[in-house]
Design a protein around this motif. Structure first.
Motif, PDB file in Angstrom:
ATOM      1  N   PHE A  42       0.822  -1.210   0.000  1.00  0.00           N
ATOM      2  CA  PHE A  42       0.000   0.000   0.000  1.00  0.00           C
ATOM      3  C   PHE A  42       0.857   1.262   0.000  1.00  0.00           C
ATOM      4  O   PHE A  42       0.652   2.170  -0.822  1.00  0.00           O
ATOM      5  CB  PHE A  42      -0.920  -0.010   1.223  1.00  0.00           C
ATOM      6  N   TYR A  43       1.825   1.326   0.904  1.00  0.00           N
ATOM      7  CA  TYR A  43       2.640   2.544   0.992  1.00  0.00           C
ATOM      8  C   TYR A  43       3.559   2.691  -0.221  1.00  0.00           C
ATOM      9  O   TYR A  43       3.836   3.804  -0.658  1.00  0.00           O
ATOM     10  CB  TYR A  43       3.466   2.534   2.288  1.00  0.00           C
ATOM     11  N   THR A  44       4.031   1.563  -0.774  1.00  0.00           N
ATOM     12  CA  THR A  44       4.836   1.631  -1.995  1.00  0.00           C
ATOM     13  C   THR A  44       4.019   2.207  -3.139  1.00  0.00           C
ATOM     14  O   THR A  44       4.520   3.026  -3.929  1.00  0.00           O
ATOM     15  CB  THR A  44       5.349   0.225  -2.369  1.00  0.00           C
ATOM     16  N   ALA A  45       2.747   1.810  -3.244  1.00  0.00           N
ATOM     17  CA  ALA A  45       1.874   2.349  -4.285  1.00  0.00           C
ATOM     18  C   ALA A  45       1.621   3.839  -4.096  1.00  0.00           C
ATOM     19  O   ALA A  45       1.424   4.578  -5.078  1.00  0.00           O
ATOM     20  CB  ALA A  45       0.549   1.588  -4.302  1.00  0.00           C
ATOM     21  N   VAL A  46       1.642   4.292  -2.841  1.00  0.00           N
ATOM     22  CA  VAL A  46       1.395   5.715  -2.573  1.00  0.00           C
ATOM     23  C   VAL A  46       2.598   6.566  -2.959  1.00  0.00           C
ATOM     24  O   VAL A  46       2.450   7.632  -3.565  1.00  0.00           O
ATOM     25  CB  VAL A  46       1.037   5.914  -1.078  1.00  0.00           C
ATOM     26  N   VAL A  47       3.811   6.115  -2.626  1.00  0.00           N
ATOM     27  CA  VAL A  47       5.004   6.952  -2.814  1.00  0.00           C
ATOM     28  C   VAL A  47       5.731   6.678  -4.126  1.00  0.00           C
ATOM     29  O   VAL A  47       6.595   7.467  -4.518  1.00  0.00           O
ATOM     30  CB  VAL A  47       5.993   6.757  -1.638  1.00  0.00           C
ATOM     31  N   PHE A  48       5.411   5.588  -4.810  1.00  0.00           N
ATOM     32  CA  PHE A  48       6.151   5.213  -6.020  1.00  0.00           C
ATOM     33  C   PHE A  48       5.183   5.108  -7.194  1.00  0.00           C
ATOM     34  O   PHE A  48       4.214   4.343  -7.148  1.00  0.00           O
ATOM     35  CB  PHE A  48       6.857   3.861  -5.797  1.00  0.00           C
ATOM     36  N   ASN A  49       5.456   5.887  -8.262  1.00  0.00           N
ATOM     37  CA  ASN A  49       4.575   5.925  -9.429  1.00  0.00           C
ATOM     38  C   ASN A  49       5.354   5.507 -10.671  1.00  0.00           C
ATOM     39  O   ASN A  49       6.130   6.295 -11.229  1.00  0.00           O
ATOM     40  CB  ASN A  49       4.004   7.335  -9.619  1.00  0.00           C
ATOM     41  N   PRO A  50       5.195   4.274 -11.162  1.00  0.00           N
ATOM     42  CA  PRO A  50       5.926   3.821 -12.352  1.00  0.00           C
ATOM     43  C   PRO A  50       5.593   4.619 -13.607  1.00  0.00           C
ATOM     44  O   PRO A  50       6.448   4.775 -14.488  1.00  0.00           O
ATOM     45  CB  PRO A  50       5.487   2.356 -12.503  1.00  0.00           C
ATOM     46  N   ASN A  51       4.360   5.139 -13.709  1.00  0.00           N
ATOM     47  CA  ASN A  51       3.978   5.909 -14.897  1.00  0.00           C
ATOM     48  C   ASN A  51       4.814   7.175 -15.035  1.00  0.00           C
ATOM     49  O   ASN A  51       5.243   7.534 -16.141  1.00  0.00           O
ATOM     50  CB  ASN A  51       2.490   6.270 -14.835  1.00  0.00           C
ATOM     51  N   ASP A  52       5.066   7.850 -13.916  1.00  0.00           N
ATOM     52  CA  ASP A  52       5.885   9.067 -13.967  1.00  0.00           C
ATOM     53  C   ASP A  52       7.313   8.740 -14.396  1.00  0.00           C
ATOM     54  O   ASP A  52       7.919   9.478 -15.192  1.00  0.00           O
ATOM     55  CB  ASP A  52       5.893   9.749 -12.595  1.00  0.00           C
ATOM     56  N   ILE A  53       7.858   7.653 -13.874  1.00  0.00           N
ATOM     57  CA  ILE A  53       9.219   7.272 -14.251  1.00  0.00           C
ATOM     58  C   ILE A  53       9.300   6.934 -15.733  1.00  0.00           C
ATOM     59  O   ILE A  53      10.212   7.372 -16.442  1.00  0.00           O
ATOM     60  CB  ILE A  53       9.684   6.075 -13.395  1.00  0.00           C
ATOM     61  N   ALA A  54       8.312   6.148 -16.228  1.00  0.00           N
ATOM     62  CA  ALA A  54       8.311   5.767 -17.643  1.00  0.00           C
ATOM     63  C   ALA A  54       8.148   6.976 -18.545  1.00  0.00           C
ATOM     64  O   ALA A  54       8.828   7.090 -19.591  1.00  0.00           O
ATOM     65  CB  ALA A  54       7.191   4.758 -17.895  1.00  0.00           C
ATOM     66  N   ASN A  55       7.286   7.913 -18.175  1.00  0.00           N
ATOM     67  CA  ASN A  55       7.081   9.110 -18.998  1.00  0.00           C
ATOM     68  C   ASN A  55       8.319   9.999 -19.022  1.00  0.00           C
ATOM     69  O   ASN A  55       8.682  10.560 -20.068  1.00  0.00           O
ATOM     70  CB  ASN A  55       5.876   9.899 -18.480  1.00  0.00           C
ATOM     71  N   ASN A  56       8.987  10.144 -17.894  1.00  0.00           N
ATOM     72  CA  ASN A  56      10.213  10.948 -17.848  1.00  0.00           C
ATOM     73  C   ASN A  56      11.323  10.308 -18.678  1.00  0.00           C
ATOM     74  O   ASN A  56      12.079  11.003 -19.377  1.00  0.00           O
ATOM     75  CB  ASN A  56      10.674  11.130 -16.405  1.00  0.00           C
TER      76      ASN A  56
END
Length: 434
Positions: free
Chosen positions: A317-331
């Protein structure tokens, strides 16, 4: 290392933050010794001298304030419970998620609602605790005496919440975590003295004590490995020409931490399992109250299963809150980066998500094992007073490492050496293959 520690006091801003942190921790510890009015302290001490299980567990996380029934007896538990509920609501309701992400004002509203929730949880726990004390004969008096105790406990809990927020804003480290850290560390001298007395009178076997110490060292080493462990995803950046210069063509990696959530799953799981015991206090010595107390007794099978499930759940749960794979992939796509063998964009995001899910499962399971091994061994060896178990060690090690990392970041930002010297300038990190 001692030279680096001296550098801390050469930076006015960092020195001010450290002294502010020490001052807040002093106030927090002072509140643990200020008694709540209307409570027989000698009867309270006698009650805790013959207790165990959940009572010792609650007393540990309050830094001993509960056994003295100080004004900070509730500690940070109401605020943590409210934070858990609010973060769950943010995931469930899109409106709250938008408030948290879109604007500063929205984020402030989320924090304010969390505070209101903390007041509600504080009232529930204070009423339950007061009803329990009246039932066991520790507290006497009229309804207004009972109301005074409840209001005092709630006010103390709100004061602790304010101290934690001030510590996060103007001190070093995470405020709430540091308050829990201070409460646990403050009881180490008492634990050492009690253990030595048990050895002196022959109640504790020296062999069992040595095994416990070796186990404690192993748990600390496991905590450090867990906090530092990473899975590195190799990333290649394509060459591109901007004006007359060529950029890119470099190889790097994305560090995915095995334990992305840190000590938050432990704190959340422990706080959530304390709440049923507060509910059980409403029923006193009735069959319902005794059933709930036995069900959520530490080292019990049901308690251990719930503890493991909550640790793994909050790790995800907390990993999903603080870590966003979509932002990393888009960057990465924006700057011409790609993971070898994976197409940029959504396929990269899906790949990072799959890897993160696998290593989070490994990290959550290992977190639960490290948290439970000392408790299980304490039951086997009979070292009951050696209560500084896996949960406490994980919190102490995790908070200490996080605080040291923040101090190091402040030093390195101002061109000073870090506190911890590492060969080659790199950290030694464990890799978990997914």
């Amino acid at each position: 290392m001692f030279g680096s520690l001296g550098d801390i006091f050469r930076l006015p801003d960092l020195k001010r933050r450290i002294f502010f942190t020490i001052g807040i921790l002093f106030i927090f510890r002072l509140g643990a010794y200020i008694p709540t009015p209307g409570v027989d302290r000698s009867a309270m001490a006698a009650l805790f001298s013959n207790s165990g299980g959940v009572m010792d567990f609650l007393n540990l996380f309050s830094g001993g304030a509960l056994s003295r029934f100080g004004i900070f007896s509730l500690g940070v538990a109401p605020y943590i419970n409210s934070s858990i509920v609010m973060q769950l609501l943010v995931v469930i309701f899109p409106y709250l998620e938008k408030l948290q992400k879109d604007s500063t004002d929205g984020h402030k509203k989320i924090i304010q609602w969390t505070r209101y929730g903390a007041v509600l949880f504080a009232f529930v726990q204070a009423i339950g605790m007061t009803a329990w004390l009246r039932g066991v004969g520790v507290m006497q008096g009229t309804f207004f005496d009972w109301l005074l105790v409840v209001i005092t406990l709630v006010a103390g809990s709100m004061a602790v919440m304010w101290l934690g927020e001030e510590l996060s804003d103007h001190g070093i480290g995470n405020g709430i975590s540091l308050l829990i850290f201070a409460g646990i560390v403050a009881r180490i001298p008492e634990a050492i003295l009690q253990t030595w007395n048990l050895v002196s009178i022959g109640q504790l076997n020296i062999i069992a004590l040595l095994i416990g110490i070796v186990l404690m060292v192993a748990v600390v080493a496991g905590c450090i490995m867990l906090q530092e462990g990473q899975r590195r995803l190799p990333v290649q950046y394509a060459k591109r020409v901007v004006g007359n210069k060529m950029y890119g063509g470099q190889s790097t990696f994305i560090p995915l931490k095995v334990n992305q959530a840190g000590v938050i799953p432990i704190i959340f799981a422990s706080s959530l399992l304390m709440f049923p015991y507060s509910i059980a206090n409403y029923f006193g010595d009735t069959s319902v109250g005794q059933f709930i107390s036995r069900l959520f007794t530490p080292n019990g099978i049901f308690y251990i299963l719930c503890y493991i499930a909550l640790i793994i759940f909050f790790s995800y749960f907390y990993t999903a809150v603080v870590f966003n794979p979509n932002d990393i992939a888009n960057n990465m796509k924006k700057y011409g980066g790609f993971i070898l063998g994976i197409r940029p964009g959504q396929p990269t995001s899906d790949y990072i998500t799959r890897v993160m899910e696998r290593i989070t499962l490994g990290g959550g399971v290992f977190l639960a094992i490290v948290a439970l091994i000392p408790n299980i061994m304490s039951s086997v060896l009979g070292v009951n007073s050696f209560y500084f178990g896996g949960t406490a060690v994980l919190i102490v090690v995790g908070v200490a490492m996080d605080t040291v990392s923040q101090i190091e970041a402040q030093l390195l930002m101002r061109h000073y050496d870090g506190i911890l010297k590492r060969s080659g300038g790199n950290k030694t990190r464990g890799l978990l293959r997914a």
